[in-house]
Motif scaffolding. Sequence first.
Motif, short mmCIF file in Angstrom:
data_model
loop_
_atom_site.label_atom_id
_atom_site.label_comp_id
_atom_site.label_asym_id
_atom_site.label_seq_id
_atom_site.Cartn_x
_atom_site.Cartn_y
_atom_site.Cartn_z
N LYS A 195 0.83 -1.20 0.00
CA LYS A 195 0.00 0.00 0.00
C LYS A 195 0.87 1.25 0.00
O LYS A 195 0.52 2.27 -0.59
N THR A 196 2.00 1.17 0.70
CA THR A 196 2.95 2.28 0.68
C THR A 196 3.73 2.24 -0.63
O THR A 196 4.29 1.20 -1.00
N HIS A 197 3.74 3.35 -1.35
CA HIS A 197 4.44 3.38 -2.64
C HIS A 197 5.94 3.28 -2.41
O HIS A 197 6.49 3.91 -1.52
N GLU A 198 6.60 2.50 -3.24
CA GLU A 198 8.02 2.23 -3.05
C GLU A 198 8.92 3.43 -3.33
O GLU A 198 10.11 3.39 -3.03
N ASN A 199 8.36 4.49 -3.89
CA ASN A 199 9.15 5.70 -4.13
C ASN A 199 8.69 6.87 -3.25
O ASN A 199 9.03 8.02 -3.52
N SER A 200 7.95 6.56 -2.18
CA SER A 200 7.40 7.62 -1.33
C SER A 200 8.30 7.95 -0.15
O SER A 200 7.93 8.72 0.73
N PHE A 201 9.49 7.38 -0.09
CA PHE A 201 10.40 7.59 1.03
C PHE A 201 11.84 7.51 0.52
O PHE A 201 12.10 7.08 -0.60
N LYS A 202 12.77 7.91 1.38
CA LYS A 202 14.19 7.81 1.07
C LYS A 202 14.77 6.56 1.71
O LYS A 202 14.46 6.26 2.86
N VAL A 203 15.59 5.84 0.99
CA VAL A 203 16.34 4.71 1.54
C VAL A 203 17.53 5.30 2.30
O VAL A 203 18.21 6.19 1.80
N GLN A 204 17.78 4.79 3.51
CA GLN A 204 18.86 5.38 4.30
C GLN A 204 20.20 5.19 3.60
O GLN A 204 20.41 4.20 2.88
N PRO A 205 21.14 6.12 3.81
CA PRO A 205 22.33 6.19 2.96
C PRO A 205 23.29 5.00 3.03
O PRO A 205 24.04 4.77 2.07
N ASN A 206 23.27 4.23 4.11
CA ASN A 206 24.18 3.08 4.19
C ASN A 206 23.55 1.81 3.63
O ASN A 206 24.17 0.74 3.67
N HIS A 207 22.34 1.90 3.11
CA HIS A 207 21.69 0.76 2.46
C HIS A 207 21.80 0.88 0.94
O HIS A 207 21.72 1.99 0.40
N PRO A 208 21.92 -0.23 0.23
CA PRO A 208 21.85 -0.17 -1.22
C PRO A 208 20.42 0.15 -1.66
O PRO A 208 19.46 -0.35 -1.07
N ASP A 209 20.29 0.99 -2.65
CA ASP A 209 18.96 1.39 -3.13
C ASP A 209 18.54 0.43 -4.24
O ASP A 209 18.71 0.68 -5.42
N THR A 210 17.96 -0.71 -3.81
CA THR A 210 17.57 -1.76 -4.75
C THR A 210 16.07 -2.04 -4.65
O THR A 210 15.40 -1.55 -3.73
N LYS A 211 15.57 -2.83 -5.55
CA LYS A 211 14.16 -3.22 -5.54
C LYS A 211 13.80 -3.92 -4.23
O LYS A 211 12.76 -3.64 -3.62
#
Length: 622
Positions: free
Chosen positions: A189-205
């Motif tokens: 329900k939460t859109h996958e582009n509605s937030f920032k991934v924290q900087p020490n995590h890889p930004d992957t699917k």
Amino acid sequence: MKRRYLLGLIVVPLALLLLSFIRNAEKKPMQPNIVWITSEDNSKHYMKLFDENGVSTPHIESLAAHGLIFNRAFSNSPVCSVARSTMISGSYAPRLGTQYHRKLEKVPMPDSHNMFPAYLQKAGYYTTNNSKEDYNFIKGDEVWNESSKKASWKNRKEGQPFFHVSNIGISHEGSMHFSEEEMMQKGTKTHENSFKVQPNHPDTKIFRYTNAYYRDKIVEMDTKVGQIVSELKKDGLLENTFIFYFGDHGGVLPGSKGYLYETGLHVPMVVHIPEKYKHLIDMKAGSTVNGFISFIDLAPTVLNLAGIKVPEGMDGKPFLGKGVSASEVNKRDEVFSYADRFDEKYDLVRAVRKGKYKYIRSYEPFNIDGLMNNYRFNQLAYKEWQLLYEQRKLNNLQSAFFEKRSPEMLFDIEADPFETTNLAKDPTYKKVLKLMREKLDKWQTDMPDLSFFPEFYLMEHAFKNPSLFGQKHKQDILKYKQVADLSLKDFSKVKDKLTSSLLAEDPLERNWALITCCCLGKEAKDLEKLVRTIAINDFEHMNRVRAAEFLAITGLENPEEVMTNTLYQSQKPAEALLILNTIVLMQSKLYGYEFDIEYSKLSQKVQEDIQVKRRLTYLQVI
């Protein structure tokens, strides 16, 4: 006759007045009701009420509108059983011997005080828990009137005040154990582009899906909070009941739960103030509290609200109730935290946050954050993170989780909320580092911190009365800590002291000297000959293992033979578990040593231990 008539005129109104008083007392309890609603595995970072990167939680927000928002509330431990042991005792876990998750052996409460619901019961409260306990203590019968999945305030006597705990497991770590197939089939329900991934995590699917799915679980958890509040309202209890909502420790995204970073410790907390008891609170409903509070303070706060004297043996202090001023609470600006064994994974880390600064002291920094933990690595995001590291597809910031830490880390949380830039070696922060180090040192020595003894030693020698053992061995703990702190100095300046400790009669002093050598790594190569002698001849199993570990870290010797032979000789599951922790580290991508462990050579006691089995399963021994 006239005298009888006059007497009647006096007695009857008095009787009616007394009856009225009794009825009013039944309608309005002398003490407030208190309810805790705890949600599992939630840090503040994922709720819009506390962080712009979070989701809306309307039911919790509604509680806040009629209560207080605590912006700086912290669990003292980033894992369940240790956090809950801290809450139920109002005391620091490393002082009481409850710092290990999961417990290999439960300990008694200290002589100084009991689990705090026992004091509520004694004062007439009906105490209920629905339903998770997970204490590392031996629990007495006087703690809960009822603790089960059916426990409720509804079974109390008429007019009886109550303390009730509702635990919500919807957002627990286990909810993140989905497969790739399930991930592909289920949307969020939460859109996958509605937030920032924290900087020490890889930004992957996978990381974005996990983030979104976790936020969905938080929204679902919020609905459950609303249901519990509605039930209290239906029973006409809101005006008499303090309602605390808080997460039981940090969140479940990789690097949070189980680690002393803010995402593992900084929890959301809201307290609803009932209309009839607002006179007990020196703050207006709808206010935000910026003072620091932690889980050691929860038990004293509940007792204070109930009008019960706080036992001197508790480490915390009330942040609400009679005698507590808003100005004093808002001036509180420091909190301490601890991380030891989580399931089968050992570490020893302590931290203090004061104001915007956070200081983390790793006593075994060679134990990488990303060391295998079977349950945690059931999560796809963890698996992918490790795989990307092994494939060298991560940047330096993302790779740090799988590499050796610095023994000291200093962060400016306001500027760097995800603790990515270590300021410990920046000369600009020399005074801040010294202040923070001294604060943590004083806290550890004042307790004292039992973890300077290995867990298997505490089980044999301390667990009948851990706090008393700590007081009797304060000087030993100070000595071991001083040896450990040699790792913070240049080797050339501590070589003689370290050599002396390696030759000490006390096997635990030798143990800490070897751990310090492991911390210093190649800097301490001059001690190779002495360490080799320990690896062969020391009568303590862990000293031989630590010596082999140093030789392996420095690339001087393959540790396989010493470590496996010592493992076979161990008759203590907790000792064997610690040896296996080192073997798993040595076999990690960072070092790459190979081990061939023969299951049949392990002692039966060791084979039967559940945490040992987790390590053996991972190592493909069973």
